[in-house]
Design a protein around this motif. Structure first.
Motif, PDB file in Angstrom:
ATOM      1  N   TRP A  41       8.561  14.031 -31.229  1.00  0.00           N
ATOM      2  CA  TRP A  41       7.357  14.142 -30.787  1.00  0.00           C
ATOM      3  C   TRP A  41       7.194  13.046 -29.911  1.00  0.00           C
ATOM      4  N   CYS A  42       6.436  13.126 -28.519  1.00  0.00           N
ATOM      5  CA  CYS A  42       6.149  12.192 -27.735  1.00  0.00           C
ATOM      6  C   CYS A  42       4.904  12.395 -27.323  1.00  0.00           C
ATOM      7  N   TRP A  43       4.152  11.474 -26.798  1.00  0.00           N
ATOM      8  CA  TRP A  43       2.651  11.524 -26.446  1.00  0.00           C
ATOM      9  C   TRP A  43       2.433  10.317 -25.226  1.00  0.00           C
ATOM     10  N   GLY A  44       1.630  10.463 -24.288  1.00  0.00           N
ATOM     11  CA  GLY A  44       1.369   9.351 -23.439  1.00  0.00           C
ATOM     12  C   GLY A  44       1.424   9.742 -22.012  1.00  0.00           C
ATOM     13  N   ALA A  45       1.507   9.023 -21.010  1.00  0.00           N
ATOM     14  CA  ALA A  45       1.849   9.198 -19.614  1.00  0.00           C
ATOM     15  C   ALA A  45       3.025  10.134 -19.595  1.00  0.00           C
ATOM     16  N   ASN A  46       2.925  10.979 -18.524  1.00  0.00           N
ATOM     17  CA  ASN A  46       3.921  11.969 -18.427  1.00  0.00           C
ATOM     18  C   ASN A  46       4.344  12.196 -16.668  1.00  0.00           C
ATOM     19  N   ALA A  47       4.041  11.187 -16.048  1.00  0.00           N
ATOM     20  CA  ALA A  47       4.178  11.085 -14.544  1.00  0.00           C
ATOM     21  C   ALA A  47       5.733  11.406 -14.360  1.00  0.00           C
ATOM     22  N   GLY A  48       6.571  10.896 -15.332  1.00  0.00           N
ATOM     23  CA  GLY A  48       8.007  11.406 -14.771  1.00  0.00           C
ATOM     24  C   GLY A  48       8.788  12.129 -16.080  1.00  0.00           C
ATOM     25  N   GLY A  49       7.868  13.052 -16.606  1.00  0.00           N
ATOM     26  CA  GLY A  49       8.322  13.823 -17.703  1.00  0.00           C
ATOM     27  C   GLY A  49       8.684  13.206 -19.053  1.00  0.00           C
ATOM     28  N   GLN A  50       8.137  11.963 -19.294  1.00  0.00           N
ATOM     29  CA  GLN A  50       8.294  11.528 -20.502  1.00  0.00           C
ATOM     30  C   GLN A  50       7.956  12.098 -21.673  1.00  0.00           C
ATOM     31  N   THR A  58       2.452  15.520 -14.586  1.00  0.00           N
ATOM     32  CA  THR A  58       1.097  15.923 -14.975  1.00  0.00           C
ATOM     33  C   THR A  58       0.331  14.607 -14.741  1.00  0.00           C
ATOM     34  N   PRO A  59      -0.958  14.721 -13.995  1.00  0.00           N
ATOM     35  CA  PRO A  59      -1.599  13.253 -13.748  1.00  0.00           C
ATOM     36  C   PRO A  59      -2.406  12.792 -15.099  1.00  0.00           C
ATOM     37  N   LEU A  60      -2.765  13.705 -16.010  1.00  0.00           N
ATOM     38  CA  LEU A  60      -3.299  13.039 -17.251  1.00  0.00           C
ATOM     39  C   LEU A  60      -2.404  12.904 -18.186  1.00  0.00           C
ATOM     40  N   SER A  61      -2.789  11.841 -18.817  1.00  0.00           N
ATOM     41  CA  SER A  61      -1.894  11.545 -20.113  1.00  0.00           C
ATOM     42  C   SER A  61      -2.169  12.451 -21.669  1.00  0.00           C
ATOM     43  N   SER A  62      -1.390  12.624 -22.133  1.00  0.00           N
ATOM     44  CA  SER A  62      -1.536  13.437 -23.400  1.00  0.00           C
ATOM     45  C   SER A  62      -1.710  12.683 -24.530  1.00  0.00           C
ATOM     46  N   CYS A  63      -2.845  12.620 -25.203  1.00  0.00           N
ATOM     47  CA  CYS A  63      -2.858  11.855 -26.703  1.00  0.00           C
ATOM     48  C   CYS A  63      -2.337  12.636 -27.646  1.00  0.00           C
ATOM     49  N   THR A  64      -2.268  13.865 -27.579  1.00  0.00           N
ATOM     50  CA  THR A  64      -1.684  14.733 -28.648  1.00  0.00           C
ATOM     51  C   THR A  64      -0.149  15.069 -28.587  1.00  0.00           C
ATOM     52  N   PRO A  65       0.572  14.346 -29.431  1.00  0.00           N
ATOM     53  CA  PRO A  65       2.168  14.519 -29.306  1.00  0.00           C
ATOM     54  C   PRO A  65       2.389  16.106 -29.003  1.00  0.00           C
TER      55      PRO A  65
END
Length: 75
Positions: A41-50, A58-65
């Motif tokens: 499960w991953c969460w947070g910044a996603n600019a590079g597909g993390q 995706t410009p917005l970070s996801s706080c939900t895993p």
């Protein structure tokens, strides 16, 4: 400047705290955890597909895993 390092629960789908994690790793602006069942499960910044949700940049970070990877099944 020092960063504040206060532990906090990471809420998963349905706003329930994630449980059963056996390992956690943090990167720059994102985190991933492995559950005992082998799911990642991953969460947070996603600019590079993390986060691994198939929506890199995706410009917005996801706080939900998001479910990044299911364990492989034997054939």
């Amino acid at each position: 400047e020092l960063w504040e390092a206060t532990p906090t629960n990471v809420l998963g789908p349905g706003n329930a705290a994630l449980s059963g994690m056996v390992q956690v790793d943090l990167g720059y602006s994102f985190g991933c955890a492995i559950k005992g069942d082998g799911t990642v499960w991953c969460w947070g910044a996603n600019a590079g597909g993390q986060v691994g949700d198939g929506k890199p940049g995706t410009p917005l970070s996801s706080c939900t895993p998001a479910l990044f990877r299911k364990p492989e099944t034997s054939r």
